[in-house]
Design an enzyme around this catalytic site. Sequence first.
Site, PDB file in Angstrom:
ATOM      1  N   ARG A   8     -75.039  -9.397  25.123  1.00 51.81           N
ATOM      2  CA  ARG A   8     -75.398  -9.348  26.532  1.00 51.81           C
ATOM      3  C   ARG A   8     -74.200  -9.737  27.371  1.00 51.81           C
ATOM      4  NH1 ARG A   8     -76.956 -14.371  29.037  1.00 51.81           N
ATOM      5  NH2 ARG A   8     -76.999 -16.139  27.588  1.00 51.81           N
ATOM      6  N   HIS A 189     -67.094  -9.846  30.704  1.00 59.01           N
ATOM      7  CA  HIS A 189     -66.125  -9.258  29.766  1.00 59.01           C
ATOM      8  C   HIS A 189     -65.694 -10.263  28.692  1.00 59.01           C
ATOM      9  CE1 HIS A 189     -66.062  -6.087  32.718  1.00 59.01           C
ATOM     10  NE2 HIS A 189     -65.477  -6.859  33.622  1.00 59.01           N
ATOM     11  N   ARG A 190     -66.542 -11.257  28.435  1.00 58.80           N
ATOM     12  CA  ARG A 190     -66.243 -12.315  27.453  1.00 58.80           C
ATOM     13  C   ARG A 190     -65.059 -13.190  27.872  1.00 58.80           C
ATOM     14  NH1 ARG A 190     -70.533 -10.501  26.256  1.00 58.80           N
ATOM     15  NH2 ARG A 190     -71.400 -10.261  24.161  1.00 58.80           N
ATOM     16  N   LEU A 191     -64.725 -13.179  29.142  1.00 57.09           N
ATOM     17  CA  LEU A 191     -63.653 -14.037  29.652  1.00 57.09           C
ATOM     18  C   LEU A 191     -64.279 -15.348  30.124  1.00 57.09           C
ATOM     19  CD1 LEU A 191     -61.535 -11.375  31.600  1.00 57.09           C
ATOM     20  CD2 LEU A 191     -61.254 -12.204  29.250  1.00 57.09           C
TER      21      LEU A 191
END
Length: 212
Positions: A8, A189-191
């Site tokens: 997600r 964005h998984r940042l």
Amino acid sequence: MDLSDIRRRYCMGGLRRADLPSDPLDLFETWLKQAIEAKLPDPTAMTIATVDASGQPFQRIVLLKHVDADGMIFYTNLGSRKAEQLGHNPKISLHFPWHMMERQVHVTGQVEKLSTLEVMKYFSSRPKESQIAAWASKQSQRLSTRQALESKFMELKQKFAKGEVPIPTFWGGYRVKINSIEFWQGGDHRLHDRFLYQRDGDNAWQIERLAP
């Protein structure tokens, strides 16, 4: 089921260096209050990790019962596996998984046993059936059947029906003296945003941003 397809987006907000207080407990208490106000299930639940004499890590979930400048407090059976392991090695790790708010907090430190007065004060505040359950369970010991546990509970409930429940000598608590606290906030964005507070040689908090 293909677990690799489960994912997600994390997009509820970020955490910036300018938002951080000098004392990590100020931020922790803010996040904890927000988790409670958001009605997250068991907002005080934390995974605690200990290590046995052979170096094997163990984890389990307990409830945080108090936090202040001196540390974080939880209670347990002093004959339990976790207590035995902490007797060998007082180092501990705590993890608060506030997934619904896209947040995690990771704590490292060392434990010290609470005083008898601190334990008495908390034990007396517990519901009577919880007090009785502390007597009924020889935590982490082998149990033949659930019925044996329930029978012991009912026996003790009858025994203490008309009076106060004394504190078991094998029941107590620990204060976690904090060495580090890491705050994790999910990012798009998984940042993700990660900030680590660690004590320096002067016992002051130093803050570092970590890569996600």
